[in-house]
Design an enzyme around this catalytic site. Structure first.
Site, PDB file in Angstrom:
ATOM      1  N   SER A  52       0.897  -1.313  -0.269  1.00  0.00           N
ATOM      2  CA  SER A  52       0.180  -0.071  -0.114  1.00  0.00           C
ATOM      3  C   SER A  52       0.811   1.145  -0.174  1.00  0.00           C
ATOM      4  O   SER A  52       1.889   1.587  -0.962  1.00  0.00           O
ATOM      5  CB  SER A  52      -0.981   0.067   0.903  1.00  0.00           C
ATOM      6  OG  SER A  52      -2.011   0.830   0.915  1.00  0.00           O
ATOM      7  N   HIS A  62      -7.854  -5.582   0.329  1.00  0.00           N
ATOM      8  CA  HIS A  62      -6.781  -4.743   0.743  1.00  0.00           C
ATOM      9  C   HIS A  62      -6.019  -5.321   1.934  1.00  0.00           C
ATOM     10  O   HIS A  62      -4.810  -5.356   1.872  1.00  0.00           O
ATOM     11  CB  HIS A  62      -7.067  -3.150   0.847  1.00  0.00           C
ATOM     12  CG  HIS A  62      -5.915  -2.243   0.705  1.00  0.00           C
ATOM     13  ND1 HIS A  62      -5.240  -2.032  -0.341  1.00  0.00           N
ATOM     14  CD2 HIS A  62      -5.203  -1.334   1.762  1.00  0.00           C
ATOM     15  CE1 HIS A  62      -4.317  -1.248   0.037  1.00  0.00           C
ATOM     16  NE2 HIS A  62      -4.198  -0.974   1.407  1.00  0.00           N
TER      17      HIS A  62
END
Ligand SMILES: *[C@@H]1O[C@H](CO)[C@@H](O)[C@H](O)[C@H]1NC(C)=O
Ligand SMILES: *[C@@H]1O[C@H](CO)[C@@H](O)[C@H](O)[C@H]1NC(C)=O
Length: 469
Positions: A241, A445
């Site tokens: 990320s 995610h």
């Protein structure tokens, strides 16, 4: 001040999504509304709210208008997957509760990273690294004879991310067992990197950074330290990320560092953000300049601080019992994507014990700008751009300067790194060696660091790439 604002943030988040996800998550939305009621009646909330009555009114008014704006931003292009097509939320709630309750007795939730690493039978080292601009960062290491591997965490995270999945699924342990020399970075401002040679976290100027500075100063300083210590000439890099965002800043702004990267694995690369699907994140994005100016004017520069304040907040927002803790997990899903098939609820207490680890509000705002502009560029100071950059628009990061070999890992249900945005990124990069879409529908995610089947779905592929480079 911080306390009020986190509560405002939490209330805002709960009230916003309550209005847009009714259809998607009827049960969750009902619970969150009752939590909102509890919150606003709770003395912890009302007392600070009275003190800053004006600010409160302004923010609540603004946020109340956001759901309208949401329709515009979420628009017809937003494809929301049907929640839990194969597992019914209500039916599975019992199992989730049981898993979660089992996890509550796990004292990993209160151990720090060094204690965790020792508990599971590995050696650890702690290194201090000074950046060119004076920040003192902590880097953790599980020493090994092999090539150094550098792991860089996501927004609001820390090195903890790579160990809290436990000895079986934690990426740091898997690599250490394989003989790699594992190093875990910590960006400025998180709980392990809150020192500076001159500045204090209580000063506004300490927090005047976004992920641009993480990429420009922190990553090069940590990588150089690893290379000096190990007498190697390059590292293998794994970013998750924001650990990918900052990597792309480094590789474009300080192109000499491309040579120091044998290979880079981007787990859920967040660079282009036009297609971000997370309703919370999309709702917040248009408000970020406004929120930023308010926060600056009252002196609140740190986002989600990890200190006593944060702990009491977690108690207010999440810690009212198992149900509300699971709701905290639910908030995570509303940010990360709603698939939870790969989420280990037994580990939720441990995750909440280590996250969030702190960041600056400017980091969040810089992401907000990326969602609105659809471009990957430096921080937008508005009318001050000319003074800062000599141009009216902030400069874009130069992809053509990025030469390190890069593998992109992404997934369908990731609400932050949309497959279309990842594809756009892959076309800009010169040296993409692999694009891997995780073959599991509900992979979100968070699963890129904490998936139940992390070994099968991520590690196997990552390791195969490592053996080739
Ligand atoms: C460091 O590496 C270089 C080149 O591989 C080698 O010549 C040198 O002896 C090494 N130094 C130490 C202290 O191991
Ligand atoms: C889930 O988390 C618990 C607690 O950390 C751990 O003991 C267990 O092995 C994990 N389960 C899986 C399938 O990874």
């Amino acid at each position: 001040m911080r306390l009020q604002f986190f509560i405002l943030f939490a209330v805002a988040v709960l009230s916003c999504h309550g209005q847009i996800v009714d259809l998607l998550f009827p049960s969750f939305s009902k619970t969150s509304k009752s939590l909102l009621n509890t919150l606003t009646k709770n003395p912890f909330v009302t007392i600070p709210a009275q003190i800053s009555g004006n600010v409160l009114t302004t923010i609540i008014d603004t946020l109340a208008k956001l759901p309208d704006a949401a329709t515009r931003y979420l628009g017809p292009g937003l494809h929301l997957p049907i929640f839990s097509s194969d597992r019914n939320w209500i039916d599975s709630l019992g199992n989730i509760m049981a898993d979660y309750t089992e996890g509550l007795s796990n004292n990993d939730a209160v151990l720090d990273i060094t204690q965790l690493i020792h508990k599971y039978g590995f050696e650890s080292e702690e290194h201090e690294v000074e950046t060119e601009d004076g920040f003192l960062l902590t880097v953790f290491r599980i020493p090994g004879e092999g090539t150094p591997v550098f792991l860089q965490h996501g927004l609001l995270g820390s090195a903890d991310e790579f160990v809290i999945a436990g000895p079986e699924s934690g990426l740091a342990y898997m690599l250490a067992r394989e003989g790699y020399d594992v190093w875990m970075g910590n960006a400025r401002g998180n709980k392990y990197s809150r020192e500076h040679v001159r500045l204090e976290p209580s000063q506004a100027i300490f927090w005047d950074f976004s992920w641009h500075e993480v990429g420009y100063y922190d990553l090069p300083a940590m990588i150089d330290h690893i290379l000096d210590t190990t007498n190697q000439s390059s590292v293998k890099y794994v970013g998750y990320s924001q650990g990918t965002t900052s990597f792309f800043v480094m590789a474009s702004e300080r192109p000499d560092y491309n040579e120091k990267i044998e290979v880079m694995i981007a787990l859920s690369p967040v660079v282009f953000m036009s297609n971000v699907r997370s309703p919370i994140v999309r709702l917040m994005a248009p408000g970020t300049p406004f929120i930023y100016s308010i926060l600056n004017s009252i002196g609140w520069y740190e986002f989600l601080p990890d200190d006593n304040v944060m702990r009491s907040l977690k108690f207010v927002v999440c810690g009212l019992g198992p149900i509300s803790d699971i709701m905290c997990g639910n908030l995570l899903f509303l940010i990360a994507g709603v698939g939870y098939a790969q989420f280990n609820f037994t580990n939720l207490p441990v995750i909440l014990g280590h996250t969030p680890a702190g960041a600056s509000t400017k980091q969040i705002v810089h992401y907000g700008q990326g969602i609105l502009s659809g471009e990957f560029k430096q921080f937008d100071y508005g009318s001050e751009n000319v003074e800062k950059y000599g141009t009216e628009e902030p400069p874009s990061y130069a992809f053509e300067k990025i030469t390190a070999p890069i593998a992109l890992f992404h997934s369908e249900y990731d609400w932050l790194a949309h497959p279309a945005d990842v594809e756009k990124l892959s076309k800009k990069l010169n040296n993409v060696i692999d694009i891997y879409k995780v073959p599991e529908q509900q992979f979100n995610h968070l699963d890129f660091v904490w998936a139940i089947d992390f070994e099968e779905l991520i590690y196997t592929r990552l390791h195969k790439i490592f053996t080739k480079f």
